[in-house]
Each structure stands twice: as C-alpha cells, then as structure tokens.
Motif scaffolding. Structure first.
Motif, PDB file in Angstrom:
ATOM      1  N   LYS A 290      -2.997  -3.690  -1.635  1.00 22.36           N
ATOM      2  CA  LYS A 290      -4.103  -3.771  -0.673  1.00 22.36           C
ATOM      3  C   LYS A 290      -5.384  -3.151  -1.244  1.00 22.36           C
ATOM      4  O   LYS A 290      -5.327  -2.191  -2.029  1.00 22.36           O
ATOM      5  CB  LYS A 290      -3.732  -3.051   0.627  1.00 22.36           C
ATOM      6  CG  LYS A 290      -2.766  -3.817   1.505  1.00 22.36           C
ATOM      7  CD  LYS A 290      -2.564  -3.084   2.827  1.00 22.36           C
ATOM      8  CE  LYS A 290      -1.612  -3.871   3.735  1.00 22.36           C
ATOM      9  NZ  LYS A 290      -1.395  -3.162   5.011  1.00 22.36           N
TER      10      LYS A 290
ATOM     11  N   HIS B 177      -8.942 -10.375  -1.389  1.00 20.11           N
ATOM     12  CA  HIS B 177      -7.730 -11.049  -0.908  1.00 20.11           C
ATOM     13  C   HIS B 177      -7.351 -12.256  -1.750  1.00 20.11           C
ATOM     14  O   HIS B 177      -6.220 -12.738  -1.667  1.00 20.11           O
ATOM     15  CB  HIS B 177      -7.903 -11.489   0.553  1.00 20.11           C
ATOM     16  CG  HIS B 177      -7.904 -10.347   1.516  1.00 20.11           C
ATOM     17  ND1 HIS B 177      -9.053  -9.756   1.983  1.00 20.11           N
ATOM     18  CD2 HIS B 177      -6.878  -9.668   2.087  1.00 20.11           C
ATOM     19  CE1 HIS B 177      -8.736  -8.771   2.808  1.00 20.11           C
ATOM     20  NE2 HIS B 177      -7.429  -8.703   2.885  1.00 20.11           N
TER      21      HIS B 177
ATOM     22  N   HIS C  59      -4.889  -5.916  -7.262  1.00 19.10           N
ATOM     23  CA  HIS C  59      -5.218  -6.750  -6.107  1.00 19.10           C
ATOM     24  C   HIS C  59      -5.020  -8.234  -6.455  1.00 19.10           C
ATOM     25  O   HIS C  59      -5.182  -8.617  -7.597  1.00 19.10           O
ATOM     26  CB  HIS C  59      -6.671  -6.520  -5.688  1.00 19.10           C
ATOM     27  CG  HIS C  59      -7.053  -5.073  -5.553  1.00 19.10           C
ATOM     28  ND1 HIS C  59      -6.452  -4.220  -4.662  1.00 19.10           N
ATOM     29  CD2 HIS C  59      -7.960  -4.327  -6.233  1.00 19.10           C
ATOM     30  CE1 HIS C  59      -6.993  -3.013  -4.781  1.00 19.10           C
ATOM     31  NE2 HIS C  59      -7.899  -3.057  -5.732  1.00 19.10           N
TER      32      HIS C  59
ATOM     33  N   GLN D 145       0.844  -1.191   0.000  1.00 18.20           N
ATOM     34  CA  GLN D 145       0.000   0.000   0.000  1.00 18.20           C
ATOM     35  C   GLN D 145       0.876   1.237   0.000  1.00 18.20           C
ATOM     36  O   GLN D 145       1.686   1.430   0.917  1.00 18.20           O
ATOM     37  CB  GLN D 145      -0.934   0.034   1.214  1.00 18.20           C
ATOM     38  CG  GLN D 145      -1.769   1.311   1.240  1.00 18.20           C
ATOM     39  CD  GLN D 145      -2.866   1.286   2.287  1.00 18.20           C
ATOM     40  OE1 GLN D 145      -3.113   0.263   2.893  1.00 18.20           O
ATOM     41  NE2 GLN D 145      -3.525   2.411   2.490  1.00 18.20           N
TER      42      GLN D 145
END
Length: 723
Positions: free
Chosen positions: A350, A467, A346, A323
């Motif tokens: 982040k 994620h 991603h 990030q």
C-alpha cells in the motif's frame, strides 16, 4: 591495446521515436491478447490512444518544429528531423489501421456476445430512440452552439483534443453548399447509458448527429462527420530566473492551446470536398490526416468499461495490497523506521505508509521540519493537506513543486499557491532544470539529538497512480543519507553546492558519472576473467553516450540484463558489440515504472533504486536521485523482485537482433507472470498476518508479563514476499 571501435556508429542505434511506437504497439498487442480479460483489453486499446495523443502533442510537435526550419543535425540513428517526422507518421498510420481492426473485428463482436452493446442510431429500440430524442432536446440542445463558416464568419478556432462535427448544408429552398462546425460539449459524458438493457450504450456524438438538423432550420444537413485535432502542446518557458516562473507557466498554458495542428483525425465517411476544406482551414499536411474506421478518439473505451455493470468476471481479479501493521496509523512510524529500513513495492504494498509518514510528522511534537519534492500529485492530494497542516502546526515546511511537470503544470501551479497560503515555503525549482527526484525528509529532535527520517522513491508522491504504477520506495534513518538529503534541499532552495555526497547520487551529471564508473569497474574485472553481471530496470534507455558505454562493457565480456518498458535505442545481437546484452520488456496489468540498478562484481553485489531513466533529459537536465539499498535483507528482496520479473514468461517480450520484440517461448516452462505473482503474494501475506494476529488475541484473561519476559513478535521487515 586500445579499443578503437566506434560505439557511436549510427547503425548501432534505433531511432527514439520509432522505438516509442514499437512500445505502443506492445500495448496494442495486449488489447488483442485473448488471455487478458475482455474489459481490460478495451482499456489497453484506450491507452494506446491516450499514449499516441501525448506523443503527438510533444514529441511529434517537436519534430515538426525542427523540420520546419530544416534542422540538419541527425539523431543517434542518423535520421534527420524531416525523415523522423515522415517515418513516425507512416508508422502511426499503420497503427491506426491495427487499432480499428482490433476494435471492429475483435472487441466489438466480443462484447456483443456478453450483452454489452455500443449502439448506433439504427440499432436502437423505439424506447431507446425516444430516450435519446428527449436527451437531445432537454439536455444537449440548450448547450450546443453551431458555428457557421462563410465569408462573413471565419472558420472557428478548434481547441486541442476536442470532438467536433464538420457539417455540410444546403438551403431547403435554393442551391449551393454551406459549411458549419459544432463542438461536441465535454461537459456531458461521452458514453451515454441507454434504458431497457443493463449494458447498452451510445456515444454522445451519435445522439447529436441524429438530431443535428434541428440546429439548422430551413437547411438540410447533407453531411456531418466527427473530427478532432491534436495541437503542439509543448510548454516553452524562457527561464532567466524563477521569480516569475509561476506567471510564465500560467501564460504559456494559455498560449499553447493555440499551438499548430500536428494531427487531424476524422471519420472515414467524410467526403473529399469536406476533407479538403478542413485540411485547408486547419493547415494540415496530408501525411498528418488520419481517417478512422469507427469513432474518433478511442479513449472513450476506458469510460465505457467503467460503466459496465455485473461483469467483474471480465476484469482483472482483485487483490489486497499489503501493509505492515508497524507502518499504519495505530503505530509510531518513526519508531518503526528507527528499528530498521523498510522497502515498499507499490502497488503490491500500500501507498498509505507514505501518506502516514507525512501525516504523523504534521502533528508530531518532536518534528521540527518537513522537506519534500513534488513532481506529480493527485487532484485531491492528502499529502498536500498534511503538509499544510504541518505548517499551521508551526513546523518548518519546505516543498519544491515542479510547476514544469508536463501536462500537470496547471495542477501543480494550483497546489503551489495553496501550499503558500497554508504557510509552507514553496520552491519552484532550479533554472533550466526540472526536479524529478522523489525525496521527503522529516527532521526530529530526539533524546540523542537531531535525527533525520527519509523516504526516497522511484515514483511520484501520487496516491492515485500508486495503484497502477509499479514503483519502489525506501524508508530509512541512515545518517549519511540524511546529511546528503539535507544538502540536496539546501542546494534546491539556496546557493549551496556540496563538494560530495556520502551515499546518494544526483543528476545532473552525478548519476551519469556514477554509472560510468560502475561500468568501467565492470570492464576491468571482466578483462581479468572475473564474473560480472549488471542488471538494470528502467522505463527508457535512449542516451547515446550511455548506450555506447554499455556496448563497451558488453564488448569486454560484461553480462548485461536490461528490463525496459518503453523506449530502447540500444540494439542487441551486434557481433562484438552487444552480444552480451539481453533486453526484456514487460507490458501488463500495471505500468512498470520502478528503476533498479544492480552491479554484481565477482560476488560483491550493490543495488540502487532511482527516479532516473537512462535518457539524456534525466541525466543532464533534471534533478534526479539514485540511492543505495544497504540493509542486507532488503538487498536480497530487491534482487528477488528483479529476478522474478526477469523470469516472467507470460508478459515478457525479448528484443531480437532484427529490432522486433517477441514473446518468450513457453514450451516446457511453467507459466510465470511476475505482476500476478506479486499481487498474489501480497494478498497471502496480508492473510497470514491477519491469521497470526487473530491467533495471538487472548480468549481468556491472562496476566501481563514484564517487558523482559514478553515473547518476540514475528517481524515482517518489509512488504510482500516475492517467492
């Protein structure tokens, strides 16, 4: 000379459903790949099951309905619905054998070797047996409800995707056979940890089967087997207007629970007599019966892996998503976006800045309005909370919640109601269309006037799936895109029909027309002998007209590279038709979800990201967004990302002329696994930033310089480096 070739010849197309099964087989191969960590291989096998379940609930259910009315029109490959239904079930039976062979011959022995045990009753120690006996009596017994099946009590309704026992009984005194069913309650965990060993487990149904006789006093249990049904779960909402759409969706959610049985799974220890009875009661055709050589419903394997302790060595190595500090909660995210565009990749970058974008807008005194499309959000979405806070802070908040998002309908109906309660304007979409675009717009009043800040993405505003889905997003303050975004929201919320867009392209129709136009340009340049390269990445390619256009471009000499995770109805290696098309598929640790469309025309390169795959539904029946990457350094970065994936020789499979996918021949090549390379680069980038920040921290008092004398900080303009 006119081109008279028939690019729509059925021989040039792979059936969509069979192509999907090929994709799921690639996932299954990952569970058999010993190079993958052992517990991850269990997860891959679990994923093949959940994939199949959804496929049957929707796609196979649709085929069954078409076959039932003898729908005559064939698909692009020339197959009727009836032919597809039987072909799909034949292939799914082959897959079932492969799934359970993988489980029994490979994975169970492998986890046993590292002292992870999935036990049956016969394997239990005396202490473990006493534990499950106590668990049955203290926990399960009060909840279990056996359902007799006889002339006075009809066969009970079996809910979709629930585990049940089919039981055959005889009276202790007397003769004859009696039948009952018992739903295995899903309020208890299916995987139960056993005492005395660190990683010993037993399945809930094994415990219940061990003591099921205690539910039938004065009867003897002759047989008890687990079965499960998959039903038609497709939502059928008649959209005449959107005023009652929320109510219609809620009504359909209740109705679809009673859809017809599309698939029956049952343990292969079942007797012919009991199976015949189940078949009759559930009205299941023989081809839809699947006998499993092991536990029914392999999705439990994911739950098993999550309970294993002290075995991080059997999982993927952890990495640190990157990030940029300029996009964190300690910095003004709007100032950062004003400075330049930001590209996010991603999960290597982040997802937090996307949430931070909405959080800061919610409390920012200069923010006037927030507009956003939501297709799938998490069960506890921070974005929803911040949108509500923004409304309560007096901002104009308009949110399009797509309540028809498949299998997320209930969640989205809930959030739509919550957002309305918090004071947001909620739109439920356009009649006949799903809104699948990923777009958020923040309107601020600034010194120079009104300014629009945007985030556009290829994936959902879902902080959980971010994620493990690979997606890309762009933060920009580009004025033309901002005007286009405003027009899109006006179109979604009102009657506006913009005559044109400056930079953005939307479906229905707009993305199709745009790509057709690009392909036509490529064809003309190729005919003039100019170098032309088209690079695309997507989840699925199935639209017949788009494939025919790609064939036409290939025939003209346009080089085409396609990275396609899932369905691919295009065939390669057809002489004179698809000689210039190469197709790669990457199935790995993360689910490849980003969509990239690159056009390199005689050295002039343009790159676009999109929420849309090249499927008919995305191009014709959904509101989708395709947006350009304009900042030169970000153009380079997206191109590097694509090329890194194209050069992957570990997880890539290449489509062959015989319609099979084969791994890259790595002889003489240095191994490159794109996802692992991106993860490593993200971790290193974060470490480098941290080291530089620590190096800048003064160790003694220093006089502050005037602003014009401040050194320029190193500016990492986007996420992690890719090479």
């Amino acid at each position: 000379m006119s081109d008279k070739r028939n690019y729509n010849d059925p021989n040039y197309f792979t059936n969509r459903e069979l192509s999907w099964i090929d994709f799921n087989d690639r996932v299954l191969e990952e569970s058999r790949d010993k190079a993958n960590p052992l517990l991850e291989r269990l997860k891959f096998l679990s994923i093949t099951q959940s994939n199949l379940d959804e496929f049957f609930m929707v796609r196979v259910a649709s085929l069954a309905k078409l076959a039932a009315v003898n729908y005559p029109k064939p698909d692009a490959s020339g197959m009727t619905a009836e032919q597809q239904l039987h072909a799909v079930n034949d292939r799914a039976h082959d897959m079932l054998i492969k799934q359970y062979t993988t489980l029994n011959r490979s994975l169970i022995p492998a986890i046993d070797q590292v002292n992870i045990h999935l036990k049956s009753r016969a394997d239990l120690t005396p202490g473990q047996f006493q534990f499950i006996k106590g668990y049955f009596h203290d926990e399960l017994y009060p909840v279990l409800t056996p359902m007799a099946d006889d002339s006075s009590r009809p066969f009970p309704f079996i809910a979709n995707d629930t585990l049940n026992l089919a039981i055959q009984l005889t009276p202790v005194e007397g003769s004859g056979h009696l039948y009952a069913t018992l739903q295995i309650p899903d309020v208890f965990p299916r995987v139960v940890r056993l005492p005395e060993e660190d990683n010993a487990f037993i399945l809930l149904e094994e415990i219940i089967k061990s003591f099921v006789g205690q539910l039938f006093i004065n009867y003897q249990v002759k047989e008890s087997v687990v079965f499960r049904v998959i039903r038609d779960m497709d939502l059928d909402v008649a959209e005449e207007d959107t005023s009652n759409l929320l109510k219609d969706v809620q009504q359909q959610l209740k109705l679809r629970e009673h859809g017809s049985v599309i698939r029956l799974e049952v343990e292969n220890t079942i007797s012919k007599k009991l199976l015949k009875r189940l078949n009759k009661e559930l009205n299941t055709p023989d081809f839809a019966v699947y006998e499993t050589n092991g536990p029914v419903d392999l999705t439990f394997l994911s739950k098993l892996t999550s309970q294993v302790i002290n075995h991080d060595d059997l999982k993927y190595p952890k990495f640190s998503a990157y990030q940029p500090s300029e996009l964190d909660h300690n910095h003004d995210i709007f100032a950062a976006i004003r400075d330049h565009d930001w590209l996010m990749q991603h999960p290597y970058d982040k997802f937090d800045p996307v949430v931070e974008f909405i959080r800061q807008a919610a409390t920012d005194p200069d923010t006037l309005a927030i507009k956003m499309t939501l297709y799938r959000v998490s069960g506890d979405s921070p974005i929803i909370r911040y949108l509500g806070r923004a409304a309560q802070n007096g901002k104009q908040v308009t949110v399009l919640v797509e309540v028809k998002a498949r299998f997320d309908e209930q969640n989205n109906v809930h959030w739509a109601k919550q957002l309305e309660k918090m004071g947001c304007h909620v739109i439920y979409g356009l009649i006949g269309l799903k809104t699948h675009s990923k777009l958020s717009l923040v309107v601020r009043r600034e010194q120079g006037g009104i300014r629009r800040y945007m985030h556009m993405g290829t994936g959902n505003y879902n902080d959980v799936t971010a994620h493990f889905y690979t997606d890309m997003g762009l933060f920009t303050v580009n004025n033309d895109m901002g005007i286009d975004a405003t027009n899109i929201f006006n179109m979604l919320s009102g009657y506006s029909k913009p005559p044109y867009f400056h930079q953005l392209h939307i479906s229905p129709n707009g993305i199709r027309d745009f790509i057709y136009d690009k392909l036509d340009q490529a064809i003309e340049l190729a005919k003039k002998g100019k170098p032309v390269l088209i690079k695309m990445k997507m989840n699925s390619l199935s639209d017949q007209k788009m494939i025919a256009h790609l064939y036409k471009a290939s025939h003209a000499g346009v080089k085409i590279r396609l990275i396609i995770r899932g369905i691919c109805c295009l065939k390669v290696g057809i002489p004179g038709i698809s000689d210039n098309i190469t197709v790669h598929s990457i199935v790995g640790r993360f689910l490849e979800h980003s969509r990239i469309y690159t056009f390199d025309f005689d050295g002039h390169r343009s790159i676009y990201l999109s929420s849309a795959d090249l499927m008919t539904r995305n191009l014709n029946r959904r509101v989708e967004l395709l947006f350009p990457i304009l900042q030169p350094d970000l153009v380079e970065r997206v191109d590097r990302i694509y090329d890194t994936m194209w050069e992957d020789n570990v997880k890539t499979r290449v489509l062959q002329a015989d319609n099979t996918f084969k791994h890259v021949d790595r002889r003489g090549l240095t191994p490159l696994e794109a996802q692992a390379a991106f993860a490593e680069a993200a971790t290193l980038h974060g470490q480098r930033d941290q080291a530089e920040a620590e190096a800048k921290t003064p160790t003694e008092f220093q006089p502050m310089l005037s602003p014009q004398n401040q050194p320029n900080p190193l500016n990492y303009d986007d996420g992690s480096e890719t090479d």
